[in-house]
Enzyme design. Structure first.
Site, PDB file in Angstrom:
ATOM      1  N   LYS A   1     -14.062   3.486  -0.050  1.00 58.52           N
ATOM      2  CA  LYS A   1     -13.138   3.690   1.715  1.00 58.52           C
ATOM      3  C   LYS A   1     -12.004   4.409   1.659  1.00 58.52           C
ATOM      4  CE  LYS A   1     -10.938   1.790   4.812  1.00 58.52           C
ATOM      5  NZ  LYS A   1     -10.203   3.702   5.302  1.00 58.52           N
TER       6      LYS A   1
ATOM      7  N   GLU B   1      -1.051   1.375  -6.453  1.00 58.93           N
ATOM      8  CA  GLU B   1      -0.262   2.890  -6.177  1.00 58.93           C
ATOM      9  C   GLU B   1       0.421   2.458  -4.545  1.00 58.93           C
ATOM     10  OE1 GLU B   1       0.930   3.988  -8.439  1.00 58.93           O
ATOM     11  OE2 GLU B   1      -0.601   3.860 -10.617  1.00 58.93           O
TER      12      GLU B   1
ATOM     13  N   CYS C   1       4.229  10.190  -2.052  1.00 55.81           N
ATOM     14  CA  CYS C   1       4.661   8.918  -2.041  1.00 55.81           C
ATOM     15  C   CYS C   1       5.632   9.613  -3.196  1.00 55.81           C
ATOM     16  CB  CYS C   1       3.427   8.174  -2.829  1.00 55.81           C
ATOM     17  SG  CYS C   1       2.677   8.873  -4.223  1.00 55.81           S
TER      18      CYS C   1
ATOM     19  N   GLU D   1      10.389   4.237   4.248  1.00 53.84           N
ATOM     20  CA  GLU D   1      10.086   5.040   3.425  1.00 53.84           C
ATOM     21  C   GLU D   1       9.960   5.681   4.954  1.00 53.84           C
ATOM     22  OE1 GLU D   1       5.481   5.033   2.451  1.00 53.84           O
ATOM     23  OE2 GLU D   1       6.092   6.454   0.674  1.00 53.84           O
TER      24      GLU D   1
HETATM   25  P1  NAD Z   1      -2.670   3.096   4.599  1.00 54.34           P
HETATM   26  O1  NAD Z   1      -1.997   1.566   3.697  1.00 54.34           O
HETATM   27  O2  NAD Z   1      -2.282   3.003   6.228  1.00 54.34           O
HETATM   28  O3  NAD Z   1      -4.200   2.539   4.388  1.00 54.34           O
HETATM   29  C1  NAD Z   1      -4.500   3.595   2.928  1.00 54.34           C
HETATM   30  C2  NAD Z   1      -6.153   2.712   2.752  1.00 54.34           C
HETATM   31  O4  NAD Z   1      -5.944   1.354   3.006  1.00 54.34           O
HETATM   32  C3  NAD Z   1      -6.947   3.241   3.999  1.00 54.34           C
HETATM   33  O5  NAD Z   1      -8.362   4.339   3.194  1.00 54.34           O
HETATM   34  C4  NAD Z   1      -7.300   3.015   4.862  1.00 54.34           C
HETATM   35  O6  NAD Z   1      -8.194   2.628   6.274  1.00 54.34           O
HETATM   36  C5  NAD Z   1      -6.695   1.148   3.984  1.00 54.34           C
HETATM   37  N1  NAD Z   1      -6.538  -0.093   4.992  1.00 54.34           N
HETATM   38  C6  NAD Z   1      -5.467  -0.714   5.397  1.00 54.34           C
HETATM   39  N2  NAD Z   1      -5.420  -1.424   6.174  1.00 54.34           N
HETATM   40  C7  NAD Z   1      -6.133  -2.354   5.163  1.00 54.34           C
HETATM   41  C8  NAD Z   1      -7.156  -3.727   5.282  1.00 54.34           C
HETATM   42  N3  NAD Z   1      -6.384  -4.327   5.621  1.00 54.34           N
HETATM   43  N4  NAD Z   1      -8.030  -4.150   4.351  1.00 54.34           N
HETATM   44  C9  NAD Z   1      -9.017  -2.844   3.583  1.00 54.34           C
HETATM   45  N5  NAD Z   1      -7.852  -1.411   3.417  1.00 54.34           N
HETATM   46  C10 NAD Z   1      -7.448  -1.411   4.078  1.00 54.34           C
HETATM   47  O7  NAD Z   1      -1.202   3.812   3.662  1.00 54.34           O
HETATM   48  P2  NAD Z   1      -1.971   5.324   4.560  1.00 54.34           P
HETATM   49  O8  NAD Z   1      -0.771   5.768   5.669  1.00 54.34           O
HETATM   50  O9  NAD Z   1      -3.243   5.646   4.231  1.00 54.34           O
HETATM   51  O10 NAD Z   1      -0.753   6.295   3.600  1.00 54.34           O
HETATM   52  C11 NAD Z   1       0.418   7.019   3.129  1.00 54.34           C
HETATM   53  C12 NAD Z   1       1.041   5.653   2.118  1.00 54.34           C
HETATM   54  O11 NAD Z   1       0.521   5.781   1.017  1.00 54.34           O
HETATM   55  C13 NAD Z   1       2.401   6.493   1.637  1.00 54.34           C
HETATM   56  O12 NAD Z   1       2.937   4.415   1.716  1.00 54.34           O
HETATM   57  C14 NAD Z   1       2.490   6.183   0.998  1.00 54.34           C
HETATM   58  O13 NAD Z   1       3.500   6.328  -0.072  1.00 54.34           O
HETATM   59  C15 NAD Z   1       1.276   5.723  -0.041  1.00 54.34           C
HETATM   60  N6  NAD Z   1       0.918   6.327  -1.465  1.00 54.34           N
HETATM   61  C16 NAD Z   1       1.316   6.092  -2.744  1.00 54.34           C
HETATM   62  C17 NAD Z   1       0.859   7.316  -3.101  1.00 54.34           C
HETATM   63  C18 NAD Z   1       1.164   6.334  -4.735  1.00 54.34           C
HETATM   64  O14 NAD Z   1       0.405   6.404  -5.596  1.00 54.34           O
HETATM   65  N7  NAD Z   1       2.057   5.376  -5.106  1.00 54.34           N
HETATM   66  C19 NAD Z   1      -0.142   7.681  -3.198  1.00 54.34           C
HETATM   67  C20 NAD Z   1       0.147   8.250  -2.260  1.00 54.34           C
HETATM   68  C21 NAD Z   1       0.274   7.918  -0.879  1.00 54.34           C
END
Ligand code: NAD
Length: 491
Positions: free
Chosen positions: A186, A262, A296, A395
């Site tokens: 996804k 992550e 991140c 963040e």
């Molecule tokens: P997000 O959590 O909003 O979305 C991530 C993914 O999850 C998307 O594909 C989204 O559609 C899906 N999603 C959202 N709600 C969901 C649900 N209820 N059920 C299933 N899937 C769902 O995050 P974002 O805004 O896309 O990314 C930014 C975040 O990601 C920041 O917090 C960043 O720190 C983190 N991040 C962490 C790492 C790491 O390695 N630790 C790497 C990159 C980004």
């Protein structure tokens, strides 16, 4: 490498459909959503919006494929197929980099030098790693011999964020395939293009139908939740926000799925006065503002020992001023556009909050002059806040840093650890003993000393506290993507 002007006319954005059981398909109900170019606010194309029906089809295809030619393929052939995916990504590097920058607003040089080569390397690395992978064996006195075998976990859901779309997706998919699983991906709704092409890249590399499936859509009440709640999904590897991770954990609990997380970070960048200031400044510019600060691992909380504070501030502000913000396709650009209007509003709301909390915006904090379209924000440096402020604790995920002076080692360790995040940290000092001492006390999964983002894919990658669960990289990825079965043979 093809000339950029030639590529610009050749590589076109496209409508993104799902990839299920080896074929591109639209949603059965015909639903789509717009894919917006964050640098121009124009529509790049339509994206098929998946839901329960498409997830059901994709999971069924993935489940069936677990027992088909993929299972029968020899390990050597699987290694060759996985390597070939990496080769094709490299062959299509210019095109993929161009599309990644269109989707994300990040500078093209970054897509070209980091995102796409690293995506290819993820496959090369895990293919090679698989060849040398072993398991455990123990002899129990003279009674028995034990050995563990690795088997696939099953159907794995791979859920990804938008900041490093292909890089992070392939960081999951490569070990997932190497361990013999099948996948339902996804991708982030804001960045669907390179993920869509990954379907045909896998097919062209020889991945059998149904092994890799891609369903576009949103998170809650959409493809995301349908996937995490699906009873035939055996494991979920999720990268995204901590708050989303908590929701997914509840969905996964119903069928006790294995989870790899992550999540977010608010990482400290600790600078002692004895460090080499030029080197610190050069790397801190990257760890603060690269990819628009949408990484991140970004070190958005900068702590500087008081003896070096004024000098650091002066130089850091001076160098930040030189950073060109603008068109991702202009080679001079250092900072591109933020991902979306919603995210732009969120990041700028923190700049407003910083002022309400008594902070001073030393530089940036606003849209650059002359850039009236696109979600552009100047790199922003904030001082005058302390550890109680939300801007220091939460963040922001944009080109925004806070700088705070400190006097003692104990004080800075306490400040660095005063957060529910624990992803990464950087620490700058030429005192070897201090480096060991401080690194051993910082609560983070990854600590860099005198550097940032230097990665060896064999090492454990992941966060502690609310920044993650589990580790990725090398054998750690295989631990997540394999079931270990112990076989005990009486002698
Ligand atoms: P997000 O959590 O909003 O979305 C991530 C993914 O999850 C998307 O594909 C989204 O559609 C899906 N999603 C959202 N709600 C969901 C649900 N209820 N059920 C299933 N899937 C769902 O995050 P974002 O805004 O896309 O990314 C930014 C975040 O990601 C920041 O917090 C960043 O720190 C983190 N991040 C962490 C790492 C790491 O390695 N630790 C790497 C990159 C980004």
């Amino acid at each position: 490498m093809q000339a950029q002007s030639e590529l610009k006319s050749k590589v076109k954005a496209f409508d993104c459909n799902h990839f299920i059981d080896g074929k591109y398909v639209t949603s059965n109900n015909g639903k789509t959503f717009d894919n917006i170019n964050p640098a121009t606010e124009e529509i790049l194309g339509k994206v098929s919006e998946g839901g329960q029906e498409e997830i059901d089809l994709a999971v069924a295809a993935a489940k069936k494929a677990l027992k088909g030619p993929w299972k029968k393929m020899s390990t050597s052939n699987r290694i060759a197929v996985i390597r070939r995916i990496g080769d094709i990504i490299l062959e299509r590097k210019d095109e993929l980099a161009h599309l990644e920058s269109l989707d994300t607003g990040k500078p093209l040089w970054l897509s070209n030098s980091l995102d796409i080569p690293r995506a290819a390397y993820n496959f090369h690395f895990f293919a090679d790693y698989l060849r040398g992978l072993g398991t455990e064996a123990y002899q129990t006195d003279d009674q028995a011999i034990n050995y563990a075998i690795r088997r696939p976990v099953g159907v794995v859901a791979l859920i990804n964020p938008w900041n490093l779309p292909l890089l992070l997706l392939t960081w999951k998919l490569a070990p997932c395939l190497a361990a013999g699983n099948t996948a339902v991906i996804k991708p982030a709704e804001l960045t669907p293009m390179t993920a869509t092409l990954l379907g045909e890249i896998c097919r062209d590399a020889g991945v059998p139908d149904g092994v890799v499936n891609i369903v576009h859509g949103f998170g809650p009440d959409s493809a995301g939740s349908a996937l995490t709640e699906h009873p035939d999904v055996d494991a979920i590897s999720f990268t995204g926000e901590t708050t989303t991770g908590k929701i997914i954990m509840q969905a996964a609990a119903k069928t006790l799925k294995r989870l790899s997380y992550e999540l977010g970070g608010k990482n400290p960048n600790i600078i002692f006065a004895d460090s080499d200031l030029d080197e610190v400044i050069e790397t801190t510019l990257k760890s603060s503002f690269v990819n628009q600060g949408e990484v991140c691992m970004c070190g958005s909380r900068i702590y500087v020992e008081r003896a070096a504070y004024d000098k650091f501030l002066e130089k850091f502000v001076e160098k930040t001023k030189e950073m060109v913000v603008g068109d991702p396709f202009d080679p001079k650009t250092k900072v591109g556009a933020l991902i979306s209007e919603e995210h732009y509003e969120r990041v700028t709301s923190y700049i407003q909050l910083a002022q309400e909390e008594g902070g001073q915006i030393l530089i940036g904090g606003k849209r650059p002059e002359g850039l009236n379209k696109g979600y552009y924000l100047e790199p922003t440096i904030i001082v005058g806040l302390d550890r109680t402020c939300r801007v220091v604790r939460e963040e922001i995920f944009g080109p925004v840093v806070t700088i705070i002076p400190f006097d003692t080692e104990e004080e800075v360790i306490a400040q660095a650890n005063d957060t529910h995040y624990g992803l990464s940290a950087s620490l700058w000092t030429n005192d070897l003993r201090r480096a060991h001492r401080v690194a051993g006390q910082i609560e983070a999964g990854i600590i860099w000393v005198n550097t940032w983002f230097l990665r060896d894919l064999r090492t454990p990658f992941g966060g502690m506290k609310q920044s993650g669960i589990g580790r990725e990289g090398g054998v750690h990825s295989f631990e997540f993507y394999s079931e270990l079965t112990n076989i005990c043979i009486k002698l």
